[in-house]
Design a protein around this motif. Sequence first.
Motif, PDB file in Angstrom:
ATOM      1  N   THR A  11      20.953  50.168 -80.012  1.00 13.65           N
ATOM      2  CA  THR A  11      21.064  51.667 -79.927  1.00 13.65           C
ATOM      3  C   THR A  11      22.145  51.962 -80.886  1.00 13.65           C
ATOM      4  N   GLN A  12      23.077  51.056 -81.067  1.00 13.47           N
ATOM      5  CA  GLN A  12      24.374  51.565 -81.829  1.00 13.47           C
ATOM      6  C   GLN A  12      23.821  51.747 -83.594  1.00 13.47           C
ATOM      7  N   LYS A  13      22.602  51.140 -83.898  1.00  7.72           N
ATOM      8  CA  LYS A  13      22.050  51.148 -85.269  1.00  7.72           C
ATOM      9  C   LYS A  13      21.682  52.372 -85.562  1.00  7.72           C
ATOM     10  N   ILE A  14      21.064  53.168 -84.339  1.00  7.70           N
ATOM     11  CA  ILE A  14      20.621  54.372 -84.550  1.00  7.70           C
ATOM     12  C   ILE A  14      21.597  55.710 -84.189  1.00  7.70           C
ATOM     13  N   HIS A  15      22.456  55.168 -83.003  1.00  8.84           N
ATOM     14  CA  HIS A  15      23.437  56.203 -82.743  1.00  8.84           C
ATOM     15  C   HIS A  15      24.637  55.506 -82.700  1.00  8.84           C
ATOM     16  N   HIS A  16      25.556  55.507 -83.804  1.00  7.94           N
ATOM     17  CA  HIS A  16      26.756  54.909 -84.016  1.00  7.94           C
ATOM     18  C   HIS A  16      27.764  55.303 -83.018  1.00  7.94           C
ATOM     19  N   LYS A  17      27.555  56.240 -82.212  1.00  3.05           N
ATOM     20  CA  LYS A  17      28.677  56.740 -81.212  1.00  3.05           C
ATOM     21  C   LYS A  17      28.402  56.095 -79.865  1.00  3.05           C
ATOM     22  N   SER A  18      27.254  55.634 -79.599  1.00  7.58           N
ATOM     23  CA  SER A  18      26.957  54.929 -78.365  1.00  7.58           C
ATOM     24  C   SER A  18      28.132  53.951 -77.817  1.00  7.58           C
ATOM     25  N   LYS A  19      28.266  54.024 -76.551  1.00 10.17           N
ATOM     26  CA  LYS A  19      29.420  53.168 -76.185  1.00 10.17           C
ATOM     27  C   LYS A  19      28.938  52.326 -75.313  1.00 10.17           C
ATOM     28  N   GLY A  20      29.836  50.926 -75.512  1.00  8.42           N
ATOM     29  CA  GLY A  20      29.400  49.702 -74.531  1.00  8.42           C
ATOM     30  C   GLY A  20      30.628  49.572 -73.664  1.00  8.42           C
ATOM     31  N   ASN A  21      30.297  49.388 -72.366  1.00 10.69           N
ATOM     32  CA  ASN A  21      31.173  49.194 -71.251  1.00 10.69           C
ATOM     33  C   ASN A  21      30.823  47.947 -70.658  1.00 10.69           C
ATOM     34  N   GLU A  22      31.699  46.843 -70.940  1.00 11.30           N
ATOM     35  CA  GLU A  22      31.452  45.563 -70.658  1.00 11.30           C
ATOM     36  C   GLU A  22      31.966  45.426 -69.314  1.00 11.30           C
ATOM     37  N   PHE A  23      31.394  44.699 -68.178  1.00  8.04           N
ATOM     38  CA  PHE A  23      32.238  44.444 -66.759  1.00  8.04           C
ATOM     39  C   PHE A  23      31.996  43.042 -66.488  1.00  8.04           C
ATOM     40  N   ASP A  24      32.509  42.816 -65.470  1.00 14.86           N
ATOM     41  CA  ASP A  24      32.778  41.229 -65.240  1.00 14.86           C
ATOM     42  C   ASP A  24      31.545  40.857 -64.264  1.00 14.86           C
ATOM     43  N   VAL A  25      31.039  39.695 -64.243  1.00 16.55           N
ATOM     44  CA  VAL A  25      29.805  39.334 -63.533  1.00 16.55           C
ATOM     45  C   VAL A  25      30.097  39.302 -62.064  1.00 16.55           C
ATOM     46  N   ARG A  26      31.312  39.291 -61.759  1.00 18.37           N
ATOM     47  CA  ARG A  26      31.661  39.236 -60.269  1.00 18.37           C
ATOM     48  C   ARG A  26      31.728  40.670 -59.459  1.00 18.37           C
ATOM     49  N   GLU A  27      31.451  41.821 -60.503  1.00 17.58           N
ATOM     50  CA  GLU A  27      31.843  43.313 -60.133  1.00 17.58           C
ATOM     51  C   GLU A  27      30.555  44.106 -60.347  1.00 17.58           C
ATOM     52  N   ASN A  28      30.756  45.173 -59.780  1.00 19.36           N
ATOM     53  CA  ASN A  28      29.907  46.253 -60.310  1.00 19.36           C
ATOM     54  C   ASN A  28      30.597  46.928 -61.720  1.00 19.36           C
ATOM     55  N   PRO A  29      29.602  47.640 -62.318  1.00 24.72           N
ATOM     56  CA  PRO A  29      30.073  48.357 -63.507  1.00 24.72           C
ATOM     57  C   PRO A  29      31.023  49.450 -63.056  1.00 24.72           C
ATOM     58  N   SER A  30      32.140  49.742 -63.931  1.00 28.50           N
ATOM     59  CA  SER A  30      33.112  50.549 -63.566  1.00 28.50           C
ATOM     60  C   SER A  30      32.683  52.086 -63.814  1.00 28.50           C
ATOM     61  N   LEU A  31      32.621  53.000 -63.107  1.00 27.19           N
ATOM     62  CA  LEU A  31      32.258  54.351 -63.670  1.00 27.19           C
ATOM     63  C   LEU A  31      33.427  55.398 -63.916  1.00 27.19           C
ATOM     64  N   GLN A  32      34.736  54.728 -63.860  1.00 28.05           N
ATOM     65  CA  GLN A  32      35.830  55.459 -64.138  1.00 28.05           C
ATOM     66  C   GLN A  32      35.893  55.773 -65.377  1.00 28.05           C
ATOM     67  N   SER A  33      35.962  54.943 -66.405  1.00 25.28           N
ATOM     68  CA  SER A  33      36.523  54.944 -67.691  1.00 25.28           C
ATOM     69  C   SER A  33      35.679  55.059 -68.656  1.00 25.28           C
ATOM     70  N   PHE A  34      34.370  55.752 -68.698  1.00 28.50           N
ATOM     71  CA  PHE A  34      33.634  55.924 -69.657  1.00 28.50           C
ATOM     72  C   PHE A  34      33.522  57.604 -70.070  1.00 28.50           C
ATOM     73  N   GLU A  35      33.095  57.831 -71.352  1.00 36.47           N
ATOM     74  CA  GLU A  35      33.181  59.103 -71.805  1.00 36.47           C
ATOM     75  C   GLU A  35      31.803  59.889 -71.497  1.00 36.47           C
ATOM     76  N   LYS A  36      32.283  60.906 -70.645  1.00 36.27           N
ATOM     77  CA  LYS A  36      31.399  61.503 -69.723  1.00 36.27           C
ATOM     78  C   LYS A  36      30.399  62.501 -70.465  1.00 36.27           C
ATOM     79  N   GLU A  37      30.682  62.622 -71.790  1.00 36.20           N
ATOM     80  CA  GLU A  37      29.744  63.738 -72.525  1.00 36.20           C
ATOM     81  C   GLU A  37      28.434  62.862 -72.783  1.00 36.20           C
ATOM     82  N   VAL A  38      28.086  61.590 -72.818  1.00 37.02           N
ATOM     83  CA  VAL A  38      27.155  61.020 -73.211  1.00 37.02           C
ATOM     84  C   VAL A  38      25.611  61.563 -72.505  1.00 37.02           C
TER      85      VAL A  38
END
Length: 354
Positions: free
Chosen positions: A99-126
């Motif tokens: 996706t980044q090849k087409i939209h360089h502003k796309s953000k990656g949020n990596e999370f730990d395999v032992r948890e759910n993704p975190s919805l706190q700290s990502f940029e909300k305008e996407v």
Amino acid sequence: MKYNFYPGPSKIYPQVARYFQEAMESGIMERNHRSTAFHNLFSATKSLLKSKLNVPLEYEIIVVSSATECWEIISQSFIQASSSHFFNGAFGKKWWKYTQKIHHKSKGNEFDVRENPSLQSFEKEVELLAFTHNETSNGTVIPQSFQEKVRNEFPEKLIAYDATSSMAGYEFDWNLGDIWYASVQKCFGLPAGMALMVVSPKAIDRAIEIGENMHYNSFNFIRKNALNHETHHTPNIANIFLLNRLLQNVENISAIHRNLQKRKVMFYGELKNAKKLIPLVHSEELLSDTVFCLKGEKEVIEKLKQMAEKESFILGNGYGDLKDDTIRIANFPAIPNQHYIDLINFLIRFEKMN
Ligand SMILES: *Cc1c(COP(=O)(O)O)cnc(C)c1O
């Protein structure tokens, strides 16, 4: 090999041999994709998908070539500026990178395999939130309770799920996502070379609003053809035919999913005292129903692979960073129940050795 547990390409339903023969005899593979014969096949196959997989009637289905192509289609046609990608493994990360090849502003949020993704700290305008429903590289899943949370907290966003190793195995609540896609060489138990994308009315409206039409595989162009039960290029007619015949003969997804869940309980239950091979994650909720991942010392994994080879078991190698210290086992519907009993006995025997 007698037993194939590879998570893609994976075991093909044995009856597919017969369906191939039927496809040859019917002449459908020699007909063009604007013919009535093809229209009928394509339209019937989409109806069958909706009824067997319990897809809401208002969702639309398109046929493309691969899950990888879906990464590109989503970037081109459903995102104008940026998306946010949540991943804990190799496939989710690749989706973000593509996706980044087409939209360089796309953000990656990596999370730990032992948890759910975190919805706190990502940029909300996407515009779009991207999740790998079932991370084939490590056997973890996004639990439905979490999917509900995402939908509730972000009702205005498009939500996309890579369901390549779960569609046709899991019973989804489709309304929790706007774009779902999968290629057919995993859970569907078919030969590689085709993928399906299942899209909500909201996503369709969004694509129309964006109006992207620059590519042979622009979603709007594909959909225009699909509405006439045609495809944007000569499709994989053989695979559409096989999918059609297969769907006619399989149970509804809720029965299929229940059976996979039973096998999962049996698998982890029987191996709960194992010392050499342990589940990569321990949270019941995060363990995939369709791909099992076991972790062990590098030497143990090496030995297991050798013994598996000797006894005609194809197991999945670890993937990416987990290559040397895990194995993956597909729990796909095309694999008979008895094969899991045989596999469990094999793994228990392996545990007891030396
Ligand atoms: C296998 C896989 C893909 C890639 O599928 P292709 O059909 O090879 O494009 C993408 N995502 C996930 C989660 C997968 O398991």
